[in-house]
Design an enzyme around this catalytic site. Sequence first.
Site, PDB file in Angstrom:
ATOM      1  N   HIS B  57       0.857  -1.186   0.000  1.00 14.01           N
ATOM      2  CA  HIS B  57       0.000   0.000   0.000  1.00 14.01           C
ATOM      3  C   HIS B  57       0.899   1.244   0.000  1.00 14.01           C
ATOM      4  CE1 HIS B  57      -3.985  -1.807   1.725  1.00 14.01           C
ATOM      5  NE2 HIS B  57      -3.542  -2.483   0.698  1.00 14.01           N
ATOM      6  N   GLU B  59       1.045   3.798   1.979  1.00 10.14           N
ATOM      7  CA  GLU B  59       1.615   4.175   3.289  1.00 10.14           C
ATOM      8  C   GLU B  59       2.845   3.336   3.638  1.00 10.14           C
ATOM      9  OE1 GLU B  59      -1.550   3.467   2.521  1.00 10.14           O
ATOM     10  OE2 GLU B  59      -2.934   4.186   4.044  1.00 10.14           O
ATOM     11  N   CYS B  87      -6.106   1.673   6.247  1.00  9.89           N
ATOM     12  CA  CYS B  87      -6.652   0.361   6.611  1.00  9.89           C
ATOM     13  C   CYS B  87      -5.925  -0.103   7.879  1.00  9.89           C
ATOM     14  CB  CYS B  87      -6.420  -0.620   5.460  1.00  9.89           C
ATOM     15  SG  CYS B  87      -4.706  -1.177   5.316  1.00  9.89           S
ATOM     16  N   CYS B  90      -2.047  -0.345   7.536  1.00 11.13           N
ATOM     17  CA  CYS B  90      -1.330   0.930   7.441  1.00 11.13           C
ATOM     18  C   CYS B  90      -1.421   1.735   8.733  1.00 11.13           C
ATOM     19  CB  CYS B  90      -1.821   1.698   6.227  1.00 11.13           C
ATOM     20  SG  CYS B  90      -1.414   0.803   4.699  1.00 11.13           S
TER      21      CYS B  90
END
Lengths: 167, 167
Positions: B57, B59, B87, B90
């Site tokens: 992701h 992040e 999420c 992260c």
Amino acid sequence: MAYTETEIDQFMQAAIDEANQARIIGEVPIGAVIVHNGEIIGRGHNIREHAQDATLHAEILAIQEACMVAKSWRLEETAIFITLEPCPMCAGAIINSRIPNVYFGASDPKAGVTGTLMNLLTDTRFNHQAQVTGGIRETECAALLQTFFKAIRAKRRLKKKNASNLK
Amino acid sequence: MAYTETEIDQFMQAAIDEANQARIIGEVPIGAVIVHNGEIIGRGHNIREHAQDATLHAEILAIQEACMVAKSWRLEETAIFITLEPCPMCAGAIINSRIPNVYFGASDPKAGVTGTLMNLLTDTRFNHQAQVTGGIRETECAALLQTFFKAIRAKRRLKKKNASNLK
């Protein structure tokens, strides 16, 4: 896929072996393996201090290797075996990679989110849930951490004592 | 470090630029940057499909780069700017890397855990909490995702229509 007690024991041993790899290099001893069709497709141990990277927990490294081996970000029909209950980051990575079966050793009263502080993996608001079994070879997994932190505390005490002797 | 509205706007623009990098290569358009002392030290955009890795992701990539630049897993005195609410994975990585300030654009009703489904970053049971501000350039951040998913749905409909025409 359902595993026998012997298989669960054997895969947790592989996670413990990973944790020992971390211990040998002075990292907090936590290990993880991912199993697909009875074979280990991902291994990892905590290397946060060596890499100076907060994301490099055992589970993340095992998931990354398993995704590479499976050539897919979806790790359906796999199981992850971890010596310590996952933190939010690692539980989240289990959700994101759709791992359906989670086996862990020791519970984590400080950051465990698959049963201790909360259970992110049974929360039906997320788009994936996992079957979680804790307490696998719990005493050994917990002892690994206890021995590690005990040694660190003893080293600190010795350093403090030597420093005050030099005054 | 407190940021002015102009600075917040500027750093969110950098996160939007990252999201656009994801969009261009056909990934869900989500971007993130990490700022220290007014300078961007980490950037990332979602590359899950290209890498076939569930952990990649925006992040996580931004945090990994920032740790490398800072030569430390502790990203104290930084801020992360993200186009979408984090999420669990992260948010957990934000806890683990000790980022104290989180700014995000659009809320995520499906997986957002910094205000929507829960707030992992204000839970005092973890060893780190962060100041979270949502809704920064929300309309633009949300529109990026809406346009992306609308195009995917249109493509699917066209494919279905063409397939039934061929019968």
